[in-house]
Scaffold this motif. Structure first.
Motif, PDB file in Angstrom:
ATOM      1  N   ILE A  48      28.588  35.037  30.641  1.00  6.38           N
ATOM      2  CA  ILE A  48      28.871  35.974  30.609  1.00  6.38           C
ATOM      3  C   ILE A  48      28.605  37.389  30.234  1.00  6.38           C
ATOM      4  O   ILE A  48      28.754  38.356  31.551  1.00  6.38           O
ATOM      5  CB  ILE A  48      30.367  36.214  31.296  1.00  6.38           C
ATOM      6  CG1 ILE A  48      31.063  37.662  31.963  1.00  6.38           C
ATOM      7  CG2 ILE A  48      31.275  36.619  29.921  1.00  6.38           C
ATOM      8  CD1 ILE A  48      32.149  36.773  33.107  1.00  6.38           C
ATOM      9  N   TYR A 161      28.595  43.214  39.302  1.00  4.45           N
ATOM     10  CA  TYR A 161      27.710  43.017  37.505  1.00  4.45           C
ATOM     11  C   TYR A 161      28.380  41.446  37.099  1.00  4.45           C
ATOM     12  O   TYR A 161      27.739  40.862  35.851  1.00  4.45           O
ATOM     13  CB  TYR A 161      29.084  43.644  36.265  1.00  4.45           C
ATOM     14  CG  TYR A 161      30.145  43.498  36.496  1.00  4.45           C
ATOM     15  CD1 TYR A 161      31.097  42.478  36.456  1.00  4.45           C
ATOM     16  CD2 TYR A 161      31.162  44.799  37.123  1.00  4.45           C
ATOM     17  CE1 TYR A 161      32.298  42.109  36.168  1.00  4.45           C
ATOM     18  CE2 TYR A 161      32.552  44.503  37.406  1.00  4.45           C
ATOM     19  CZ  TYR A 161      32.921  43.793  37.443  1.00  4.45           C
ATOM     20  OH  TYR A 161      34.599  43.067  37.094  1.00  4.45           O
ATOM     21  N   PRO A 262      42.590  43.324  35.195  1.00  7.20           N
ATOM     22  CA  PRO A 262      41.491  43.898  34.631  1.00  7.20           C
ATOM     23  C   PRO A 262      40.962  45.425  35.113  1.00  7.20           C
ATOM     24  O   PRO A 262      40.959  45.127  36.412  1.00  7.20           O
ATOM     25  CB  PRO A 262      40.174  43.542  34.704  1.00  7.20           C
ATOM     26  CG  PRO A 262      41.264  41.787  34.369  1.00  7.20           C
ATOM     27  CD  PRO A 262      43.123  41.841  35.070  1.00  7.20           C
ATOM     28  N   PHE A 333      34.198  44.822  26.366  1.00  7.85           N
ATOM     29  CA  PHE A 333      32.450  44.453  26.856  1.00  7.85           C
ATOM     30  C   PHE A 333      32.261  46.291  26.728  1.00  7.85           C
ATOM     31  O   PHE A 333      31.934  46.838  27.602  1.00  7.85           O
ATOM     32  CB  PHE A 333      32.574  43.619  26.990  1.00  7.85           C
ATOM     33  CG  PHE A 333      33.997  42.586  27.581  1.00  7.85           C
ATOM     34  CD1 PHE A 333      33.830  41.453  26.806  1.00  7.85           C
ATOM     35  CD2 PHE A 333      35.007  42.653  28.022  1.00  7.85           C
ATOM     36  CE1 PHE A 333      34.772  41.003  26.788  1.00  7.85           C
ATOM     37  CE2 PHE A 333      35.720  41.872  28.347  1.00  7.85           C
ATOM     38  CZ  PHE A 333      35.689  41.370  27.387  1.00  7.85           C
ATOM     39  N   SER A 336      26.662  43.896  29.892  1.00  7.30           N
ATOM     40  CA  SER A 336      25.973  43.531  29.882  1.00  7.30           C
ATOM     41  C   SER A 336      24.815  43.219  31.073  1.00  7.30           C
ATOM     42  O   SER A 336      25.545  42.231  31.740  1.00  7.30           O
ATOM     43  CB  SER A 336      25.968  42.196  28.960  1.00  7.30           C
ATOM     44  OG  SER A 336      24.785  40.883  29.271  1.00  7.30           O
TER      45      SER A 336
HETATM   46  N1  5AD Z   1      29.370  42.760  30.988  1.00  6.01           N
HETATM   47  C1  5AD Z   1      29.890  42.618  30.862  1.00  6.01           C
HETATM   48  N2  5AD Z   1      31.017  42.318  30.353  1.00  6.01           N
HETATM   49  C2  5AD Z   1      31.497  41.654  31.967  1.00  6.01           C
HETATM   50  N3  5AD Z   1      32.543  40.900  32.285  1.00  6.01           N
HETATM   51  C3  5AD Z   1      32.083  40.757  33.258  1.00  6.01           C
HETATM   52  N4  5AD Z   1      30.456  40.795  33.286  1.00  6.01           N
HETATM   53  C4  5AD Z   1      30.296  41.047  32.551  1.00  6.01           C
HETATM   54  C5  5AD Z   1      28.688  41.731  32.748  1.00  6.01           C
HETATM   55  N5  5AD Z   1      28.317  41.020  32.575  1.00  6.01           N
HETATM   56  C6  5AD Z   1      33.875  41.020  31.328  1.00  6.01           C
HETATM   57  C7  5AD Z   1      34.989  42.208  32.716  1.00  6.01           C
HETATM   58  C8  5AD Z   1      35.417  40.486  32.896  1.00  6.01           C
HETATM   59  C9  5AD Z   1      36.279  39.782  31.540  1.00  6.01           C
HETATM   60  C10 5AD Z   1      35.975  38.309  32.022  1.00  6.01           C
HETATM   61  O1  5AD Z   1      34.170  40.186  31.275  1.00  6.01           O
HETATM   62  O2  5AD Z   1      36.104  42.180  31.703  1.00  6.01           O
HETATM   63  O3  5AD Z   1      37.030  41.475  33.526  1.00  6.01           O
END
Ligand code: 5AD
Ligand code: SF4
Length: 438
Positions: A48, A161, A262, A333, A336
């Motif tokens: 992820i 993303y 979310p 987060f 990324s």
């Molecule tokens: N970068 C950062 N966070 C991410 N998530 C999913 N893809 C990315 C990414 N590329 C986060 C989202 C999602 C959670 C499971 O992880 O917030 O809801």
């Protein structure tokens, strides 16, 4: 008997998958073991975010050194990284023997035969149907109180993303009867809490000629098993959460009063680029419905800081929606960028790491104060707590959770893990409630 050690990274779905893999491999003559005793190591991986993959790669290089001391050791990479990187993993790490994508776990026994002949084996075919429906998972790392049940697989939301639609393929729901029998079985074994899992549980749908079961109906059926069985679920997509589901949660005491919804960002411009398919206003409407029908409901969320072209104003909108909702808990987060996702193809990862960190820190600090505020409101109240185990700090104390998923610490006395107890909250921190049995 041969021994397998399974290490799991990433989400709850992955934990549930490791339990399915455990069942498949046990059926084929392997015992689950510690790392030290293992003849076979499975790493169930997550893609992820970049740092999730980095952690796994570091671990794989540790296993590579272990293999030098134990040449008969076999190593398998499972899950999302296996799906994303495929045979590339063989090139990157000489010690990897198997690469198994999330829909290929039934092939593991066959693949192990090839491996035993000194070959390397990969299977990363995604399926439109596989739900491992009738496989009864073995429970790993269990407290004997709470367990996961995977009710669907895959995701077709294509948030720009996100790598999940690419690593886990098409969305498919599992036969509701096998979900019910797994839940009943768990309850009979003494489990008291079940979390129904899917990337987007609100689009769960089992269709037969004369019958349709949606998620609200499914959760009601699971809740009917026993009033002593608590039900949770994860994850909901804001665009799909229905009034029917909200009312079902409100009506049943044993469906936990918590919803993970979310939001990702509070800015409409960013939500549009993220392809989330809702606006800030529509999201807030869902929140008001939840608060109207389930006043005691806790609400948690996921937030991404520093998505492509996110401005200071966009970031402020995220802070403001957090305050407006008053989240009880959040997973937060830095953005990324993931190769091959829509965002990687269409948008630049143009917020600097320093700026991402600064914004993320602001988000984390704000959430800490919101969580503290939420916990303070609980002081003086009595909650029914399901006891999950001993507190990490003291053998004299137990911990459990409220229906709202808040952790409560209280004196052990003669209370037993797996039972329900009413606890009055006397004190709190931003992460924990402290109380006493009443
Ligand atoms: N970068 C950062 N966070 C991410 N998530 C999913 N893809 C990315 C990414 N590329 C986060 C989202 C999602 C959670 C499971 O992880 O917030 O809801
Ligand atoms: Fe990680 Fe998503 Fe795969 Fe779960 S589904 S393991 S969170 S990439």
């Amino acid at each position: 008997m041969k021994k397998v050690y399974i290490e799991t990274y990433g989400c709850q779905m992955n934990q549930a998958d490791s339990e399915i893999v455990g069942a498949i491999i046990k059926e084929n003559g392997y015992d689950i073991s510690s790392l030290e005793e293992a003849d076979l190591i499975f790493v169930n991986t997550c893609s992820i975010r970049e740092n999730a993959e980095q952690r796994v790669k570091k671990r794989l290089s540790e296993f590579e050194s272990l293999k030098k001391k134990k040449p008969h050791l076999k190593i398998g990479v499972l899950g999302c990284m296996a799906e994303r990187l495929k045979e590339e993993l063989f090139k990157e790490n000489r010690s990897v023997d198997l690469i198994v994508g999330p829909d290929s776990y039934r092939k593991i026994p066959q693949m192990l035969e090839e491996v035993s002949l000194g070959k390397r084996s990969a299977n990363v075919l995604l399926s439109k149907e596989e739900t491992y429906s009738e496989i009864i998972p073995i429970r790993l790392d269990t407290n004997g109180v709470s367990a996961f049940i995977s009710i669907m697989r895959g995701c077709e939301n294509f948030c720009s993303y996100c790598v999940v639609p690419f690593t886990r393929g098409k969305e498919r729901s599992r036969d509701y009867r096998t979900i019910l029998s797994e839940a009943k079985d768990l309850f009979e074994q003494g489990y008291k809490e079940i979390t129904l899992l899917g990337q987007n549980v609100n689009s769960y749908m089992w269709i037969e000629e004369d019958k349709v079961v949606n998620f609200a109906q499914l959760i009601a059926l699971v809740a009917d098993i026993s009033p002593l069985l608590r039900i949770r679920f994860s994850t909901s997509h804001p665009k799909d959460i229905s009034l029917e589901l909200i009312k079902t949660i409100a009506q049943r005491d044993n469906i936990c009063k918590m919803i993970h919804l979310p939001v990702q960002s509070g800015s409409n411009v960013v939500l549009e680029r993220m392809n989330r398919k809702y606006t800030r206003e529509e999201y807030l409407e869902k929140i008001s419905l939840i608060k109207k029908y389930i006043p005691s409901c806790s609400i948690s969320t996921d937030i991404i800081a520093g998505f492509s072209s996110e401005t200071e104003e966009d970031h402020k909108q995220t802070l403001s929606i957090m305050k407006e909702v008053g989240y009880d808990y959040a997973f937060m987060f830095n953005y990324s960028e993931r190769e091959n996702t829509i965002a990687a193809k269409k948008y630049k990862d143009n917020v600097s790491p320093e700026e991402k960190n600064r914004r993320l820190n602001e988000i984390i600090l704000l959430q800490q104060s919101l969580s503290l505020e939420s916990n303070k409101k609980d002081v003086g109240k009595v909650f029914e707590v399901l006891i999950e185990g001993f507190s990490k700090r003291s053998k004299e104390k137990l911990f459990g959770r409220t229906s709202q998923n808040k952790v409560v610490i209280f004196d052990k006395k003669d209370l037993k893990v797996g039972s329900y107890v009413n606890v009055r909250i006397n004190d709190c921190s931003s992460a924990t409630l402290f109380g006493e049995e009443v």
